[in-house]
Design an enzyme around this catalytic site. Structure first.
Site, PDB file in Angstrom:
ATOM      1  N   CYS A  50       4.192 -23.976 -85.048  1.00  8.48           N
ATOM      2  CA  CYS A  50       4.820 -23.528 -83.805  1.00  8.48           C
ATOM      3  C   CYS A  50       5.197 -22.048 -83.756  1.00  8.48           C
ATOM      4  CB  CYS A  50       6.055 -24.376 -83.529  1.00  8.48           C
ATOM      5  SG  CYS A  50       5.711 -26.146 -83.412  1.00  8.48           S
ATOM      6  N   HIS A  54       9.604 -20.015 -80.172  1.00  7.25           N
ATOM      7  CA  HIS A  54      10.200 -20.986 -81.084  1.00  7.25           C
ATOM      8  C   HIS A  54      11.664 -20.625 -81.260  1.00  7.25           C
ATOM      9  CE1 HIS A  54       9.878 -24.186 -84.065  1.00  7.25           C
ATOM     10  NE2 HIS A  54      10.761 -23.502 -84.765  1.00  7.25           N
TER      11      HIS A  54
END
Length: 561
Positions: free
Chosen positions: A73, A127
């Site tokens: 991510c 993120h």
């Protein structure tokens, strides 16, 4: 009559693209899913029930072979949103902020904000945590602080009712939404907030950049239980290649530690690292993943219908993408954390009004909501597709240009001091001309770090200090070529002569990337040629040249056969 009508449509399309290229600024709706592979109807997946995303694809341009730069991510999102590769952001884990760790790189929303846009973030875009300075990069990237759904607080708690009647932190977690705290789920909340922001725009004359990040289909699969009914367990099938390939280098294997940590998976007592998940549980994982995808599709449909209802569809560029893919049992792997296509290939769809579709008349809706749970199944046709290989670092320059801004300039070979530039390519030209042929020179670069030559408990996500090997991978039309090279995390230097392992897959014969033919070649001559390159030659340049050498040998071998 019809030839004249067709000529008129062509002329109108040309004028429309010229209109966009004339720098009229358009709104942007940037939608990102989490861990979404190309398990969508518009990508040819016959199992997936995703009518709202398919409808968007039918009115947009679909990039069929788009790839992330690292299949996890934070590194992938930071790379895409800065248009810099992980070796430039120097983010391979979740534990650093690029502005202080590498360079003060301008982000995609920051660029729009600096050009007078009101930029807003809903859900998971950057993120969260250290990787975005615990602020989602506010105030650099956003006009107002980013919104996060309150119900996400419960995502890692014991929320899944087990057979014993108790709550567990399970992988499979289909729930009754009414029984959840607040009677909602994170992606539902994010959709509500995004719709509210669209409806409450303070000034119609100020263009907006609204980014909406959905958390699903990321695990745990805490989703409304009714979506499971779309995928009866008796109709689910295992991955076509559920076994670990015999010639897969151990360093390349992802032991899916985050999946193993879930309560329901721990009960299965699966051996580490290769022990297979029981087949009945594999089917249930696949069922829940597809159900989570349909749940996300419903949220995308709600959002697009709101955009349409506010008459913004004719003035808004819509982008739909994911940060990376997710293995569903292919190669005996689950989750992301690898260089295989199932982990790096992502959906990438651009809707550009007047370019990918002509204007709808007032009585017609562009994006009517399709309720997948109650309405008959619908299939759409993609009129505009790009089959050649592209990368997520291309999104920043392409979207900037299509929205009416100037695309950032290409980065120099070393760009740590450059605040605004792109390591990607402006793909706007693909919207003007129909793709004529395959481009064998079009390639994507991905990479993944490992702490050792064999699978470890931290192989999926090693901290920077523990990285000893970097797997660099090139994806072309015909091949996937990966080298696992020695890496020094203190200097961020790769040792191109320290080859730990290699992978080569010939996709025409092996689309699933199950038969590694790297050892079929004598690499000594090629590596000798590489040694003559200047020390400043990048890993990407070296691997591109190596792939050309290997592919020439492969074609010669096939010709003799």
């Amino acid at each position: 009559m019809f030839p004249r009508f067709g000529l008129w449509l062509l002329l109108l399309h040309t004028v429309a693209f010229t209109h966009v290229a004339g720098r009229e600024r358009r709104n942007v709706l940037f939608i990102m899913a989490d861990d979404l592979r190309t398990s969508l109807g518009c990508y040819g997946d016959a199992v997936a029930n995703t009518p709202n995303i398919d409808q968007l694809a039918s009115k947009g341009q679909v990039f069929l072979n788009a790839y992330a730069q690292q299949a996890v991510c934070a590194p992938s999102r930071t790379s895409m949103l800065t248009s810099r590769r992980p070796d430039t952001t120097r983010l391979y884990d979740f534990n650093s902020y690029w502005r202080t760790h590498s360079g003060n790189y301008t982000t995609l929303p920051q660029y729009f904000k600096s050009r007078g846009y009101r930029t807003m973030s809903v859900g998971k875009v950057f993120h969260p945590g250290i990787a975005s300075n615990h602020s989602d990069d506010y105030p650099y990237s956003w006009s107002t602080p980013a919104y996060h759904p309150a119900s996400f607080t419960y995502e890692k708690e014991k929320m899944c009712k087990g057979e014993d009647g108790k709550l567990h932190a399970n992988l499979l977690c289909a729930v009754s939404v009414a029984e959840q705290p607040g009677g909602t789920l994170p992606d539902m909340e994010s959709t509500d907030e995004a719709v509210r922001l669209l409806k409450s725009r303070p000034d119609d004359d100020v263009p907006f950049f609204l980014a909406v990040g959905f958390h699903k289909p990321h695990i745990p699969f805490r989703i409304p239980q009714e979506y499971l009914s779309l995928y009866p367990i008796g109709e689910m099938r295992l991955a076509p290649d559920p076994d670990v390939p015999t010639r897969l280098p151990p360093v390349a294997y992802n032991p899916w530690a985050d999946v193993r940590r879930r309560d329901d998976v721990q009960k299965l007592n699966i051996s580490f690292p290769y022990g297979p998940i029981p087949k009945d549980f594999q089917l249930r994982i696949r069922q829940h993943y597809y159900a989570a995808v349909s749940y996300v599709d419903a949220q995308v449909g709600r959002l697009l219908a709101a955009l349409d209802g506010l008459r913004l569809a004719d003035s808004t560029v819509v982008v739909f993408c994911s940060d990376h893919g997710w293995s569903l049992g292919e190669h005996g792997e689950w989750a992301k954390y690898s260089n295989f296509d199932v982990s790096t290939r992502v959906p990438l769809i651009f809707y550009v009004p007047w370019v990918t579709t002509l204007r709808n008349w007032p009585q017609n809706s562009t994006f009517p909501f399709i309720d997948v749970l109650t309405q008959p199944e619908r299939r759409f046709k993609n009129d505009k597709v790009i089959r050649n290989v592209v990368e997520l670092v291309n999104v920043f320059p392409t979207l900037s240009y299509l929205a009416g801004l100037k695309a950032p300039k290409p980065c120099p070979d070393i760009s740590f001091q450059e605040e605004l530039c792109t390591e990607g390519e402006n793909m706007a030209y693909t919207f003007r001309h129909q793709e004529q042929r395959q481009n064998e020179e079009a390639i994507s670069f991905s990479q993944y770090p490992r702490p050792a030559d064999t699978p470890q408990v931290n192989s999926d996500l090693p901290d920077l200090k523990d990285i000893k090997i970097m797997g660099y991978s090139v994806r072309s039309w015909d091949y996937r070529y990966t080298l696992w090279l020695g890496f020094d995390p203190t200097t961020f230097q790769v040792n191109v002569s320290d080859v730990h392992a290699g992978e080569l897959y010939m996709l025409a014969d092996d689309p699933g990337q199950d038969r590694n033919i790297y050892s079929d070649f004598d690499h000594s001559v090629m590596m000798g040629k590489m040694a003559s390159l200047p020390g400043t030659a990048s890993v990407q340049m070296r691997m591109r040249l190596q792939l050309l050498y290997l592919s020439a040998g492969g074609k010669t071998s096939r010709g003799k056969a």
